[in-house]
Design a protein around this motif. Structure first.
Motif, PDB file in Angstrom:
ATOM      1  N   GLY A  79     120.474 112.870 104.449  1.00  0.00           N
ATOM      2  CA  GLY A  79     119.027 112.844 104.639  1.00  0.00           C
ATOM      3  C   GLY A  79     118.582 111.873 105.713  1.00  0.00           C
ATOM      4  O   GLY A  79     119.225 110.848 105.976  1.00  0.00           O
ATOM      5  N   CYS A  80     117.455 112.187 106.323  1.00  0.00           N
ATOM      6  CA  CYS A  80     116.879 111.323 107.357  1.00  0.00           C
ATOM      7  C   CYS A  80     116.175 110.125 106.714  1.00  0.00           C
ATOM      8  O   CYS A  80     115.950 110.069 105.500  1.00  0.00           O
ATOM      9  N   ARG A  81     115.803 109.181 107.545  1.00  0.00           N
ATOM     10  CA  ARG A  81     114.956 108.059 107.120  1.00  0.00           C
ATOM     11  C   ARG A  81     113.514 108.422 107.484  1.00  0.00           C
ATOM     12  O   ARG A  81     113.151 108.438 108.659  1.00  0.00           O
ATOM     13  N   PRO A  82     112.680 108.720 106.499  1.00  0.00           N
ATOM     14  CA  PRO A  82     111.333 109.205 106.802  1.00  0.00           C
ATOM     15  C   PRO A  82     110.497 108.244 107.640  1.00  0.00           C
ATOM     16  O   PRO A  82     109.603 108.668 108.366  1.00  0.00           O
ATOM     17  N   GLU A  83     110.770 106.943 107.534  1.00  0.00           N
ATOM     18  CA  GLU A  83     109.968 105.972 108.281  1.00  0.00           C
ATOM     19  C   GLU A  83     110.341 105.908 109.753  1.00  0.00           C
ATOM     20  O   GLU A  83     109.640 105.274 110.558  1.00  0.00           O
TER      21      GLU A  83
ATOM     22  N   LEU B 277     104.170 110.123 118.276  1.00  0.00           N
ATOM     23  CA  LEU B 277     102.987 110.338 117.436  1.00  0.00           C
ATOM     24  C   LEU B 277     102.874 111.777 116.935  1.00  0.00           C
ATOM     25  O   LEU B 277     102.018 112.077 116.091  1.00  0.00           O
ATOM     26  N   LYS B 278     103.718 112.679 117.416  1.00  0.00           N
ATOM     27  CA  LYS B 278     103.738 114.026 116.846  1.00  0.00           C
ATOM     28  C   LYS B 278     104.342 114.028 115.443  1.00  0.00           C
ATOM     29  O   LYS B 278     104.124 114.974 114.676  1.00  0.00           O
ATOM     30  N   LEU B 279     105.141 113.016 115.138  1.00  0.00           N
ATOM     31  CA  LEU B 279     105.706 112.826 113.801  1.00  0.00           C
ATOM     32  C   LEU B 279     106.684 113.916 113.393  1.00  0.00           C
ATOM     33  O   LEU B 279     106.969 114.097 112.208  1.00  0.00           O
ATOM     34  N   PHE B 280     107.206 114.673 114.365  1.00  0.00           N
ATOM     35  CA  PHE B 280     108.167 115.725 114.057  1.00  0.00           C
ATOM     36  C   PHE B 280     109.460 115.125 113.489  1.00  0.00           C
ATOM     37  O   PHE B 280     109.878 114.025 113.865  1.00  0.00           O
ATOM     38  N   PHE B 281     110.107 115.893 112.615  1.00  0.00           N
ATOM     39  CA  PHE B 281     111.493 115.627 112.274  1.00  0.00           C
ATOM     40  C   PHE B 281     112.333 116.349 113.329  1.00  0.00           C
ATOM     41  O   PHE B 281     112.283 117.565 113.440  1.00  0.00           O
ATOM     42  N   HIS B 282     113.076 115.602 114.100  1.00  0.00           N
ATOM     43  CA  HIS B 282     113.894 116.209 115.147  1.00  0.00           C
ATOM     44  C   HIS B 282     115.154 116.821 114.537  1.00  0.00           C
ATOM     45  O   HIS B 282     115.396 116.726 113.337  1.00  0.00           O
ATOM     46  N   LYS B 283     115.924 117.464 115.385  1.00  0.00           N
ATOM     47  CA  LYS B 283     117.066 118.237 114.905  1.00  0.00           C
ATOM     48  C   LYS B 283     117.995 117.413 114.014  1.00  0.00           C
ATOM     49  O   LYS B 283     118.476 117.877 112.987  1.00  0.00           O
ATOM     50  N   GLN B 284     118.274 116.188 114.403  1.00  0.00           N
ATOM     51  CA  GLN B 284     119.216 115.377 113.644  1.00  0.00           C
ATOM     52  C   GLN B 284     118.570 114.705 112.430  1.00  0.00           C
ATOM     53  O   GLN B 284     119.240 114.005 111.686  1.00  0.00           O
ATOM     54  N   ASP B 285     117.274 114.893 112.242  1.00  0.00           N
ATOM     55  CA  ASP B 285     116.572 114.304 111.111  1.00  0.00           C
ATOM     56  C   ASP B 285     116.506 115.335 109.991  1.00  0.00           C
ATOM     57  O   ASP B 285     115.586 116.161 109.962  1.00  0.00           O
TER      58      ASP B 285
ATOM     59  N   ALA C 223      96.140  94.761 108.167  1.00  0.00           N
ATOM     60  CA  ALA C 223      97.445  94.764 107.509  1.00  0.00           C
ATOM     61  C   ALA C 223      97.934  96.200 107.356  1.00  0.00           C
ATOM     62  O   ALA C 223      97.329  96.979 106.613  1.00  0.00           O
ATOM     63  N   VAL C 224      98.964  96.542 108.113  1.00  0.00           N
ATOM     64  CA  VAL C 224      99.576  97.861 107.954  1.00  0.00           C
ATOM     65  C   VAL C 224     100.674  97.689 106.898  1.00  0.00           C
ATOM     66  O   VAL C 224     101.827  97.414 107.207  1.00  0.00           O
ATOM     67  N   ASP C 225     100.270  97.836 105.652  1.00  0.00           N
ATOM     68  CA  ASP C 225     101.172  97.526 104.542  1.00  0.00           C
ATOM     69  C   ASP C 225     101.260  98.701 103.581  1.00  0.00           C
ATOM     70  O   ASP C 225     100.950  99.844 103.942  1.00  0.00           O
ATOM     71  N   ASP C 226     101.653  98.391 102.350  1.00  0.00           N
ATOM     72  CA  ASP C 226     101.905  99.455 101.383  1.00  0.00           C
ATOM     73  C   ASP C 226     100.657 100.225 100.974  1.00  0.00           C
ATOM     74  O   ASP C 226     100.772 101.254 100.297  1.00  0.00           O
ATOM     75  N   ARG C 227      99.494  99.748 101.365  1.00  0.00           N
ATOM     76  CA  ARG C 227      98.291 100.519 101.061  1.00  0.00           C
ATOM     77  C   ARG C 227      98.336 101.908 101.697  1.00  0.00           C
ATOM     78  O   ARG C 227      97.763 102.861 101.174  1.00  0.00           O
ATOM     79  N   PHE C 228      99.016 102.019 102.818  1.00  0.00           N
ATOM     80  CA  PHE C 228      99.129 103.327 103.470  1.00  0.00           C
ATOM     81  C   PHE C 228     100.177 104.214 102.790  1.00  0.00           C
ATOM     82  O   PHE C 228     100.239 105.409 103.054  1.00  0.00           O
TER      83      PHE C 228
ATOM     84  N   LEU D   3     105.434 107.002 104.105  1.00  0.00           N
ATOM     85  CA  LEU D   3     106.288 106.242 105.018  1.00  0.00           C
ATOM     86  C   LEU D   3     106.032 106.636 106.469  1.00  0.00           C
ATOM     87  O   LEU D   3     106.021 105.786 107.373  1.00  0.00           O
ATOM     88  N   ARG D   4     105.824 107.918 106.698  1.00  0.00           N
ATOM     89  CA  ARG D   4     105.608 108.386 108.067  1.00  0.00           C
ATOM     90  C   ARG D   4     104.236 107.947 108.584  1.00  0.00           C
ATOM     91  O   ARG D   4     104.083 107.568 109.745  1.00  0.00           O
ATOM     92  N   LEU D   5     103.230 108.009 107.729  1.00  0.00           N
ATOM     93  CA  LEU D   5     101.893 107.574 108.144  1.00  0.00           C
ATOM     94  C   LEU D   5     101.867 106.081 108.430  1.00  0.00           C
ATOM     95  O   LEU D   5     101.245 105.633 109.404  1.00  0.00           O
ATOM     96  N   LYS D   6     102.518 105.299 107.594  1.00  0.00           N
ATOM     97  CA  LYS D   6     102.576 103.853 107.818  1.00  0.00           C
ATOM     98  C   LYS D   6     103.250 103.543 109.150  1.00  0.00           C
ATOM     99  O   LYS D   6     102.810 102.661 109.903  1.00  0.00           O
ATOM    100  N   ALA D   7     104.335 104.278 109.453  1.00  0.00           N
ATOM    101  CA  ALA D   7     105.020 104.066 110.728  1.00  0.00           C
ATOM    102  C   ALA D   7     104.101 104.412 111.900  1.00  0.00           C
ATOM    103  O   ALA D   7     104.080 103.710 112.924  1.00  0.00           O
TER     104      ALA D   7
END
Length: 615
Positions: free
Chosen positions: A131-135, A140-148, A272-277, A294-298
């Motif tokens: 599995g990929c690391r979602p973060e 900014l397109k936030l795509f999962f690329h081929k290796q993700d 604070a870009v923290d766990d609230r997101f 995780l992706r939105l926070k990133a």
């Protein structure tokens, strides 16, 4: 029954030892997997056989509203920390809603596929790629690329939740990370593109337009040089100076220099870009919301400050240049375009969105959120666009039919064909893995799409010696930094050796053919309808359903395949006859969705409308 999830060609070898194909279920989740499983003769199903098209459509429609609510929650969280964000109308999540919607589709729909399959098969063992690391986002397109491997990440979560043993096989391909959506400076890209335009149009013509700068003229900002914006710029070059905005900078199209500003805009407040997101719970589904969070926070961590600085830059440039209008070729659902449109709205300056693809003959749900939610004017190719979206758009947006000058030019130069010798097969989509979607804003599952395309292309096999056939894929469709090599290219080379593969823009070669075979009714259909060639088009796609009016208007002009077998059969029928059987002179469909009045004045209508408000 145990399940082997095949995403990459290398997965097959890993799976065969632990998951005997005759005893286990093989699920293909990518075009690459379907191609190689078919090559090896291994029985498999695709994700579209787990969820029906109707179910996938329903999820896609739900995800539009889910994405909007999620983005609004994120904006509220930012504004609670820094009220000046609200005062400045700084909404980085809503600006990026186009890509957020595709992200929600990618995660939520694939989780639904896996949950349905697990419920049915009740496996004790599942194999899947690591599995990929979602973060870990690429841009900014936030795509999962081929290796993700999103499927791998989802299987790992489901295994833990349901007590199923999960075996991961290693992804053998080298990781590939694309450029950061224009934010990584490429000092030579603009000059390379300029040289291409000089080569295409000639140095004199290029310099005449580039050199028409006068300080007495008003200034206009544009975001691209494609579609109808290019001839529109030529038409207005005596009246306006033009500047090109990109995610990286704003550049004069006359001096060709980047505008550098000392920015006096406000500093970004401390947030604070923290766990609230992570805890916004957009769907109420624990696994989905965990990955989305995780992706939105990133995204927030990486782009909020960048967008704030970029807004300061746009405001500083506008303060100096006093742009009278912003002309764009895309909606406001992509972060940097959305930010510029927001600035023009706050400055009470007009925005013109020039239609940049097919609209009106099938509902594009995503477009409601990305293209029809801004204050300004949407210049459409025909009355069909307004008829479909007038009740769905924002009240501050006006849809004005003008026609497309580019398509009108094709129609003016066309030569009516009667016999068929040269054939152009136009596939719908560049296979894009997790990033792909249909024009209707629905998810697009490559694992099944490639099988459909092979079925259609197989109908051409008996005719490769009788006709000159070109497989014209979209520019960039042979290889993508997101999805890697397109396996359909290998299939065409192996199974249709006499077929030429090309990636030229369709407009540039549209007069070279006598027949267009189109397996999806998108922009290529409108362009082909302007030519003098026969058209054979598949309209049976369950994700993108043409209206009854559009079908009625198209019927005299094109041969329509109503389902997969009907389309393949009609390919044979048309090629056996070798003659044009449609009424190529019929312009009803084209006038409704492409050239409006078909009077040669589309460009004049666009230019006049802009000059009315900009002078």
């Amino acid at each position: 029954m145990n399940i082997a999830i095949i995403e990459y060609a290398s997965d097959i070898k890993e799976a065969e030892g632990l998951f005997p194909p005759k005893e286990c279920l093989y699920l293909s989740v990518s075009a690459e997997a379907s191609y190689h499983l078919l090559q090896k003769g291994i029985r498999f199903i695709t994700d579209e056989e787990v969820l029906s098209p109707a179910e996938l459509r329903a999820l896609g429609d739900e995800n539009c509203a889910i994405t909007e609510r999620w983005a609004c929650k994120a904006e509220a969280e930012l504004q609670a920390q820094a009220p000046c964000f609200r005062e400045r109308d700084f909404t980085p999540f809503l600006w990026n809603i186009y890509w957020l919607k595709i992200l929600v589709d990618a995660v939520r729909i694939r989780l639904a596929v896996l949950e349905r399959l697990i419920e049915k098969e009740k496996p004790s063992l599942i194999g899947a790629p690591e599995g990929c690391r979602p973060e870990a986002i690429h841009d900014l397109k936030l795509f999962f690329h081929k290796q993700d491997s999103l499927y791998g990440a989802l299987v790992e979560e489901l295994g833990r939740a349901k007590g199923i043993t999960v075996i991961n096989w290693i992804i053998l391909q080298a990781a590939a990370c694309g450029a950061d959506y224009g934010l990584q400076p490429d000092k030579f890209a603009f000059w390379r593109n300029s040289l291409k335009r000089i080569k295409a149009k000639g140095l004199y013509e290029y310099l005449v337009v580039a050199g028409r700068y006068r300080s007495s003229k008003s200034n206009v900002l544009i975001d691209c040089l494609g579609y109808d914006i290019k001839p529109l710029r030529y038409a207005l070059s005596d009246t306006f100076n033009f500047y090109l905005q990109s995610p990286l900078n704003i550049r004069s199209l006359h001096t060709l220099a980047v505008l550098r500003m000392e920015m006096a805009g406000p500093e970004i407040p401390s947030i604070a870009v923290d766990d609230r997101f992570l805890d916004l719970d957009p769907t109420g589904e624990r696994i989905t919301d965990g990955i989305l969070g995780l992706r939105l926070k990133a995204y927030a961590d990486r782009y909020i400050a960048t967008l704030w600085d970029r807004l300061n830059y746009v405001e500083a440039v506008d303060a100096q240049k006093d742009f009278k209008v912003f002309i764009c070729g895309g909606g406001g659902g992509q972060a940097f375009n959305g930010m510029v449109q927001s600035h023009f709205k706050r400055a009470n300056k007009p925005v013109f969105n020039i239609q940049h693809g097919s609209y009106g003959f099938a509902l594009n749900t995503m477009a409601v959120y990305s293209d029809f939610r801004f204050k300004g004017v949407f210049m459409s190719w025909g009355e069909g666009t307004g008829e479909m979206y007038n009740d769905l758009k924002d009240d501050d947006l006006h849809i004005v039919p003008t026609g497309s000058h580019v398509i009108e030019t094709v129609a003016r130069k066309r030569s009516i064909r009667r016999k068929i010798k040269k054939i152009c097969y136009v596939p719908f989509v560049t296979l894009m893995g997790y990033a792909a979607y249909y024009n209707g804003g629905q998810p697009c599952l490559d694992s099944r799409m490639i099988l459909d395309e092979m079925h259609f292309l197989s109908a051409l096999k008996p005719y490769t010696g009788s006709y000159e056939i070109t497989y014209k894929i979209a520019p960039g469709g042979i290889r993508s930094p997101v999805s890697g090599d397109n396996p359909i290219i290998s299939w065409v080379q192996d199974n249709l050796p006499g077929v030429r593969i090309a990636a030229d823009p369709l407009i540039s070669v549209i007069h070279d053919f006598d027949l267009f075979i189109i397996d999806f009714p998108s922009t290529a259909l409108v362009q082909a309808a302007a030519s003098g060639a026969e058209i054979l088009v598949y309209i049976g796609n369950p994700y993108y359903v043409m209206t009854s009016e559009a079908r009625s208007l198209l019927a005299p002009r094109a041969v329509m395949g109503l389902d997969e077998d009907d389309f393949a059969s009609k390919i044979s029928t048309v090629l056996d006859g070798g003659k044009v059987i449609s009424n190529v002179d019929d312009m009803s469909f084209l006038e409704k969705y492409g050239v409006y009045l078909n009077d040669g004045k589309s460009l004049d209508r666009m230019a006049s409308r802009i000059m009315e408000v900009a002078i």
